[in-house]
Design an enzyme around this catalytic site. Structure first.
Site, PDB file in Angstrom:
ATOM      1  N   HIS A  76      -3.542   7.166   2.538  1.00 22.53           N
ATOM      2  CA  HIS A  76      -3.898   5.833   2.059  1.00 22.53           C
ATOM      3  C   HIS A  76      -5.260   5.456   2.632  1.00 22.53           C
ATOM      4  O   HIS A  76      -5.534   5.661   3.822  1.00 22.53           O
ATOM      5  CB  HIS A  76      -2.844   4.826   2.502  1.00 22.53           C
TER       6      HIS A  76
ATOM      7  N   CYS B 233       0.807  -1.220   0.000  1.00 20.63           N
ATOM      8  CA  CYS B 233       0.000   0.000   0.000  1.00 20.63           C
ATOM      9  C   CYS B 233       0.841   1.272   0.000  1.00 20.63           C
ATOM     10  O   CYS B 233       0.313   2.356  -0.249  1.00 20.63           O
ATOM     11  CB  CYS B 233      -0.944  -0.001   1.198  1.00 20.63           C
TER      12      CYS B 233
ATOM     13  N   ASN C 127     -10.088  -0.330  -0.132  1.00 23.14           N
ATOM     14  CA  ASN C 127      -8.628  -0.227  -0.174  1.00 23.14           C
ATOM     15  C   ASN C 127      -8.145  -0.782  -1.510  1.00 23.14           C
ATOM     16  O   ASN C 127      -8.151  -1.989  -1.734  1.00 23.14           O
ATOM     17  CB  ASN C 127      -8.024  -1.012   0.989  1.00 23.14           C
TER      18      ASN C 127
END
Length: 344
Positions: free
Chosen positions: A260, A121, A290
């Site tokens: 994020h 990520c 996500n």
């Protein structure tokens, strides 16, 4: 850690693009697949739905190319003038060739070379720093940085602890030299001692694909949620306050936090530490979930209509590795011209 020398050109974001698959996987859909509920998912993550690339003939390179092509078309970029393509992804079409090579061909960037970067990520932020270094050194004039992941390809939809979290998407930015705006500072970290908290156990050279690894489900991502959550809260908050202190920024100086999109509670905690109100936080986790390396550029795309030259942005990520970081940049163009897809 890196800070920009006063003699170096700055690497400015001069264009953005995105791609989202059409299929929406809602929390209600997941209620039919695993023991969960819309209320439970929203209260713990902030997610309402996520996008899924529902086509066996398409994967990450397809989405990355679509995001890049939108950037090229919208901003009238000649793909032959792109020098370098960096694709941040943990779901490449294949181990090799690199996804960046497939994108290079698909968008007609005949003069570009490229490579993939794997940092989960944190991938896009790490790729952004890498791309900026080529601009700052004068080795490139145009660098295309893409974050793209087909997380549905490595998600176990019988595992309710992970399948609620992830979606598929791609986001792209173009970096060019500027004497006024661009990336000002970066702080990055890694801690391999906690690699087992978030990983894809099989498929690499240590445990190549076999009947045993497939039967064990080891080609799906595995996450130990609670410790990852704790590390993410601390890591993202600490690195953001660190970069603010290094650059003498207060909450009033930061126009937007670009975090994020892993969990709304993590984002809220980070914004609170930075002294930012909710209207200064880019958040689209409710619509996309996500999307791993795509989350930060997707936020930039969705909010570009609000961005003006000189706006101060702090970008931050946290992911498997463990990896985390933050970047401070000043925005380079008036995004109101590109307001067709403002957040719903």
């Amino acid at each position: 850690m890196s800070t920009l020398s006063s003699t170096q050109p700055q690497a400015a974001i001069t264009a953005v693009g995105h791609f989202l698959p059409e299929r929406r996987l809602t929390n209600t859909d997941l209620e039919q697949m695993v023991e969960t509920s819309d209320e439970w998912i929203q209260s713990r993550t902030g997610i309402k739905e996520r996008r899924i690339l529902d086509d066996d003939d398409k994967a990450t390179a397809y989405m990355a190319s679509k995001a890049a092509q939108e950037l090229i078309d919208t901003h009238d970029i000649d793909p032959a003038t792109i020098d370098l393509i960096i694709v941040a992804t943990v779901t490449p079409d294949m181990i090799f060739p690199a996804t960046a090579c497939l994108v290079q061909d698909q968008i007609g960037a005949s003069s570009a070379w490229g490579f993939d970067l794997s940092a989960a990520c944190s991938g896009f932020l790490f790729a952004l720093t890498n791309g900026a270094s080529f601009i700052e050194s004068g080795r490139a004039e145009r660098v295309l940085v893409i974050g793209a992941d087909t997380m549905s390809s490595i998600t176990d939809y019988s595992d309710r602890s992970t399948c609620i979290l992830f979606g598929d998407a791609a986001g792209a930015v173009l970096l060019e030299p500027s004497t006024t705006y661009g990336l000002q500072d970066t702080v990055h970290h890694a801690d391999g001692a906690h690699a087992d908290l978030l990983q894809l156990p099989a498929g690499g050279s240590l445990r190549p694909a076999s009947h045993d690894t497939v039967d064990a489900g080891d080609h799906y991502l595995k996450q130990d949620g609670r410790p990852v959550f704790r590390h993410a809260v601390t890591g993202m908050s600490d690195v953001c306050t660190d970069i603010m202190e290094r650059n003498d920024l207060s909450g009033n100086d930061v126009d937007y936090l670009v975090p994020h999109q892993a969990n709304q509670r993590i984002i809220d905690s980070t914004a609170k530490r930075m002294g930012l109100s909710a209207d200064k936080v880019m958040m689209n986790i409710d619509r996309y979930g996500n999307t791993t390396a795509a989350t930060v550029p997707l936020c930039l795309y969705d909010w570009q209509h609000e961005l003006r030259p000189g706006h101060n942005l702090v970008l931050t990520t946290f992911g498997g590795g463990l990896t985390w970081g933050a970047s401070y940049l000043t925005w380079a163009y008036d995004g109101s011209t590109y307001a067709d897809d403002a957040p719903a």
